[in-house]
Design an enzyme around this catalytic site. Structure first.
Site, PDB file in Angstrom:
ATOM      1  N   LYS A 175       0.810  -1.225   0.000  1.00 36.12           N
ATOM      2  CA  LYS A 175       0.000   0.000   0.000  1.00 36.12           C
ATOM      3  C   LYS A 175       0.843   1.276   0.000  1.00 36.12           C
ATOM      4  O   LYS A 175       0.429   2.306  -0.534  1.00 36.12           O
ATOM      5  CB  LYS A 175      -0.942   0.005   1.204  1.00 36.12           C
ATOM      6  CG  LYS A 175      -2.045  -1.038   1.135  1.00 36.12           C
ATOM      7  CD  LYS A 175      -3.057  -0.730   0.047  1.00 36.12           C
ATOM      8  CE  LYS A 175      -4.234  -1.698   0.068  1.00 36.12           C
ATOM      9  NZ  LYS A 175      -5.132  -1.494  -1.107  1.00 36.12           N
ATOM     10  N   GLU A 199      -9.394   6.081   3.121  1.00 34.96           N
ATOM     11  CA  GLU A 199     -10.251   5.062   3.688  1.00 34.96           C
ATOM     12  C   GLU A 199      -9.381   3.850   3.964  1.00 34.96           C
ATOM     13  O   GLU A 199      -8.303   3.715   3.375  1.00 34.96           O
ATOM     14  CB  GLU A 199     -11.345   4.676   2.694  1.00 34.96           C
ATOM     15  CG  GLU A 199     -10.931   3.662   1.614  1.00 34.96           C
ATOM     16  CD  GLU A 199      -9.847   4.156   0.661  1.00 34.96           C
ATOM     17  OE1 GLU A 199      -9.727   5.383   0.499  1.00 34.96           O
ATOM     18  OE2 GLU A 199      -9.113   3.325   0.084  1.00 34.96           O
ATOM     19  N   SER A 252       1.627  -9.703  -0.771  1.00 32.58           N
ATOM     20  CA  SER A 252       1.339  -8.260  -0.743  1.00 32.58           C
ATOM     21  C   SER A 252       1.566  -7.590   0.603  1.00 32.58           C
ATOM     22  O   SER A 252       1.784  -6.385   0.666  1.00 32.58           O
ATOM     23  CB  SER A 252      -0.094  -8.012  -1.214  1.00 32.58           C
ATOM     24  OG  SER A 252      -0.996  -8.746  -0.418  1.00 32.58           O
TER      25      SER A 252
END
Lengths: 404, 267
Positions: A93, A115, A385
């Site tokens: 991210k 968010e 990830s």
């Protein structure tokens, strides 16, 4: 070899998917963002700053690890892991958060709105905001705050304001609604730092581009290590940012099969899942959060609540470029259930000494099914990830419930 | 139908504005969602709006994820959804209101996904059939609406696009060019029901729209009191009130009727 068409078009369409379905108030901000992003994409100063921070702050390139014991255990294809869990703040991210935070500064805005579902994007946004001296507010469903407590605390430590969202299903989709409401209200001073490859144009394109660093690195690394391109690239798909990030640089490698893994939750027949491509009864073309894609919805067009053990995959729509890749038959999509993800989670811990995020464990679950069917020459690249520290409570509870 | 007694669709909306203008006042445009606090009461509230002289009524179609709405309309429409309110039921409600003798123009206001699920073709055909005069869809901007627009134009219905305080001249021109009936001017950056005082820039927003179009302009979002309505009514052609009326209806039909009457009389 056929090359994939260049997407999106100027209006943000990936074939029939994508677009910009949002209230008029934010359209000028999207136009400004698109123009600024395209300008920065070819601005050497901006790109140098990003590359430099990627290297010195995030710790890129993240390594590719040969999973020797998992490979041996499964007895088939050689398995390689792209280690986004080693990126600063614990997941892929940050690649997008940092890129957009830099862009925020270039637009002269001082506040970012984000968010978060699993909390990873919230943490990444809070991290980037702290680094660059921006104010940061993160909307998070109260259900997700409960199941991802450590990340809530991390965001607060990093100086972000975390706003619980009590509407609807109190998960990711409701957090996005609330973030958009904030943005509509404070659009002149704030940038909406959307965390996945969804939402209105230019987000799906821009998030993909910032995340493509995963695939660009991995494509080079795997060729060095395995001497060949992979036969399969496997990644989990919630909104779809880690998967599009690793898929995109392989899109024109016709012999590389791309496999996206959605959240099968309690199983497709239960209706409690987030497998947008697996359940034709409840998942149809629709519009959610500004983009046209597959949406899990009732006959009346109300958005359905989804279920996954992993908060990051618990979302009723999917990024438009994934819908396009499937439409073009360039990528295949499958799913892993909660049970399968839990098994994969434990297996990777025991065999490789890596605690994966529950999201990433869905991709590993697919590899557990796939690798034994392949020859020992075959190469499978999995995008790991994120790391699983945030999921320990969830996993402990799930294992206790199952008497394990 | 060359000899229609009652006008429908776009013509009815245009007639409503023309009539208000002839009376030298702005049109009063209340909003109310079907199914709040329950189906029967919502029809009574809407009937009351017609009785106190609403010029056009915006009928809300509840949606699970109403991202342009503030807390009051969010809460009301969630209750409406729990009561089993569907887009089908909203269409039926309008047919029922017409049977009751409500002749006020009514437009459906809802989000794009439920309308898409209903089917644009069927929705516009049903609009013609059951007495829906037009549409307002906050998350369907003018440059994404070609399919829907064709059908709306084919059936000669109304369609209002939004202009926001942030809109560029080219966006204003687009909204003006594509709107059928009135342009919906959002008073503030924000969601419905916002509390801030109405901003100074509204005067400039209205002037900017007037330079490119003759369409009537109606202002909504954050209009709560008869005083505000009166002030706005001198500036624009229509005043839209939603959240304040929904809040009043949460107490009783009479409260909603009284507020609607006060708003109408202030214009």
């Amino acid at each position: 070899m056929t090359t994939m068409p260049t997407v999106p078009d100027a209006r943000g369409y990936f074939g029939p998917f994508g677009g910009r379905f949002v209230p008029e108030t934010v359209i000028p901000a999207l136009e400004e963002l698109t123009a600024k992003y395209l300008e920065m994409k070819s601005d050497p100063d901006f790109q140098n700053e990003l590359v430099n921070l990627n290297r010195t702050y995030i710790g890129r390139p993240t390594p590719v690890t040969f999973a020797a014991r998992l490979t041996e255990y499964l007895g088939g294809a050689k398995i390689y892991l792209k280690r986004e869990d080693l990126a600063h703040s614990g997941a892929h991210k940050i690649n997008n958060a940092l890129g957009q935070a830099l862009l925020t500064k270039r637009m002269g805005k001082k506040r970012i709105i984000a968010e978060t579902g699993a909390g990873q994007h919230g943490v990444a946004s809070a991290t980037a905001a702290a680094l660059l001296g921006l104010d940061c507010v993160v909307y998070m469903g109260s259900v997700d705050m409960e199941r991802q407590k450590p990340n809530v605390f991390r965001m607060k430590l990093l100086g972000a304001q975390v706003c619980p969202v009590e509407s609807g299903s109190k998960t990711l989709k409701d957090a996005i609604n609330e973030a958009i409401r904030d943005w509509v209200t404070n659009v002149r001073s704030s940038h909406y730092l959307l965390g996945s490859a969804l939402g209105p144009h230019p987000y799906p394109m821009m998030v993909r581009d910032f995340q493509s660093v995963i695939g660009i690195e991995a494509r080079e690394q795997i060729q060095q290590m395995a001497g060949t391109l992979p036969d399969f690239v496997v990644a989990c798909v919630g909104g779809g940012s880690n998967s599009i990030g690793i898929f995109y640089p392989f899109r024109d490698d016709a012999n590389v099969e791309l496999i996206g893994v959605e959240a099968g939750g309690h199983g497709i027949e239960s209706g409690e899942h987030a497998a947008r491509f697996a359940d034709e009864k409840i998942s149809r073309l629709g519009m959610l959060h500004g983009t046209k894609s597959y949406v899990m919805q009732t006959e009346d067009g109300q958005i359905m609540e989804t279920h996954s053990i992993s908060a990051g995959l618990d979302y009723p729509s999917i990024g438009p470029e994934h819908a396009f890749l499937r439409h073009q038959e360039r990528a295949e999509y499958t799913y892993a259930t909660d049970e399968e993800a839990l098994e994969a989670f434990q297996l990777l811990c025991k065999l490789e000494g890596i605690i994966p995020a529950l999201e990433s464990a869905h991709a590993v679950a697919e590899v557990i099914k796939l690798a034994p069917k392949l020859s020992k020459d075959a190469v499978v690249l999995v995008n790991l990830s994120g790391r699983g520290d945030k999921d320990l409570d969830t996993v402990i509870n799930a294992l206790n419930e199952r008497g394990k | 139908m060359a000899t229609a007694i009652q006008t429908h669709g776009l013509a009815a909306i245009e007639k409503a504005f023309a009539q208000a203008k002839a009376e030298k006042r702005a049109a009063f445009i209340p909003y109310f969602p079907i199914g709040y606090p329950d189906y029967a009461t919502s029809l009574d509230v809407i009937t009351a709006f017609a009785e106190v002289g609403a010029d056009i009524i915006e009928i809300g179609v509840p949606f699970s994820d109403p991202l342009a709405d503030g807390p009051i309309i969010q809460a009301a429409t969630q209750i409406a959804l729990k009561n089993g309110t569907t887009p089908q039921l909203c269409v039926k409600a309008i047919a029922e209101l017409r049977q009751r003798g409500v002749h006020t123009p009514m437009v459906l206001m809802g989000y794009v996904n439920p309308f898409m699920a209903y089917g644009y073709e069927k929705l516009t055909a049903d609009a013609k059939k059951f007495g829906i005069d037009g549409f307002i869809i906050p998350d369907l901007p003018a440059d994404e609406a070609d399919d829907f627009q064709k059908l709306v134009d084919g059936y000669k219905l109304g369609l209002s696009y939004f202009v926001a305080p942030t809109s560029s001249p080219s966006r204003i021109r687009l909204a003006a060019q594509k709107s059928r009936g009135y342009i919906y001017l959002v008073s503030i950056t924000g969601t419905t029901g916002a509390k801030e005082a109405l901003p100074e820039e509204l005067v400039q927003n209205v002037a900017a729209i007037r330079t490119v179009t003759q369409h009537p302009i109606a202002v909504g979002f954050g209009v709560n009191t008869p005083d505000q309505a009166k002030q706005l009514g001198q500036l624009v052609d229509g005043v839209i009130v939603g959240s304040a009326l929904v809040k009043a209806a949460g107490k009783s039909v009479e409260e909603a009727r009284n507020l609607a009457a006060a708003l109408r009389n202030a214009l």
